[in-house]
Design a protein around this motif. Structure first.
Motif: not given
Length: 278
Positions: A206-216
């Motif tokens: 798995f080559l990770h390219s981006g991420s983000e956290s969310a409340s839902e």
């Protein structure tokens, strides 16, 4: 109450048989039953999954035994709980789902997500031709003890990443990976550390390219009741990247790797992982 609720497994003595917790998988997409298959066949998803688990040596039969009989039964990776399949299920409901009681992994082994999903995939293949668009897995992190891991097996699944080394380069597939800790805020508290750990692993599955956290989490709704796992899905981390191939093997490997990385960061609550193709 959803039909995918926790189902008590008979025959387990909580004082004498320790497990990691429920391991659950849901398959999303399309399933076309084989034209020769009898819709009323007794060989349903539960029976087929059970038979495949026994054949591969993955079923832990100690859970249904008591006292002295338990020592004579075969150990395994999970005990049966329930399964279902409905080719006519409308989105966003899954067309197949599987629930087992996961045995506590050995200190140098990951959660058995890879064989679990393979067994589920083999079961579905007996029923019809599937086009998977997403896989959801509930991971029992409460059953992992990262402090017991030997130093050479802190993330045991890394020992098998070369399984994906010989593959068609064109098989690489873009995916969105949603990780949710339900009402427990443990995941957002360690989101940056988790993505950093994944980035620094020596692997190309798995080559990770981006991420983000969310409340839902809006990727896919959980296919079971909130009380089954600590829902609703409030705290989410979304990863984007490329998976070595679109297969249950690769999804299972990734989910087990996420579980160990999160456990090492102190996450002790079930995690719902959704891997969506494209």
């Amino acid at each position: 109450m959803s039909e995918y609720q926790a189902i008590t497994q008979p025959g387990i003595d909580p004082a004498g048989y320790r497990t990691a917790g429920p391991l659950f998988a849901a398959f999303h997409g399309e399933l076309v039953p084989h034209p020769w298959r009898d819709p009323e066949s007794e060989h349903d998803a539960y029976q087929l999954f059970h038979q495949r688990s026994v054949a591969m040596g993955w079923l832990d039969e100690r859970s249904s035994a008591a006292g002295d009989e338990r020592a004579a039964k075969a150990p395994g990776l999970w005990a049966m709980n329930n399964a279902g399949c409905n080719a006519h299920q409308a989105a966003p409901e899954p067309f197949a789902w599987f629930q087992v009681e996961c045995s506590t992994p050995a200190i140098d082994r990951p959660l058995p997500v890879q064989p679990f999903l393979r067994c589920a995939e083999d079961t579905v293949t007996r029923i019809g031709a599937a086009q998977l668009s997403a896989v959801q897995v509930l991971l029992p992190l409460q059953g992992l003890d990262p402090t017991s891991r030997p130093r050479n097996a802190l993330v045991p699944s890394l020992e098998t990443c070369d399984w994906f080394g010989e593959r068609d380069p064109q098989a690489q597939t873009s995916v969105t990976v949603s990780i949710n800790s339900g009402r427990n805020p443990a995941l957002p508290d360690v989101a940056k550390q988790l993505t950093s750990r994944l980035d620094h692993l020596e692997q190309e599955v798995f080559l990770h390219s981006g991420s983000e956290s969310a409340s839902e989490d809006i990727t896919l709704p959980p296919p079971f009741a909130d009380e089954f796992w600590n829902g609703p899905p409030v705290h989410s981390l979304t990863l984007r990247g490329d998976l070595a191939e679109w297969s249950c093997d690769a999804v299972g490997w990734l989910a087990a790797t996420i579980a160990d990385c999160a456990a090492h960061l102190g996450v002790r609550t079930p995690l719902l992982v959704s891997v969506v193709r494209g």
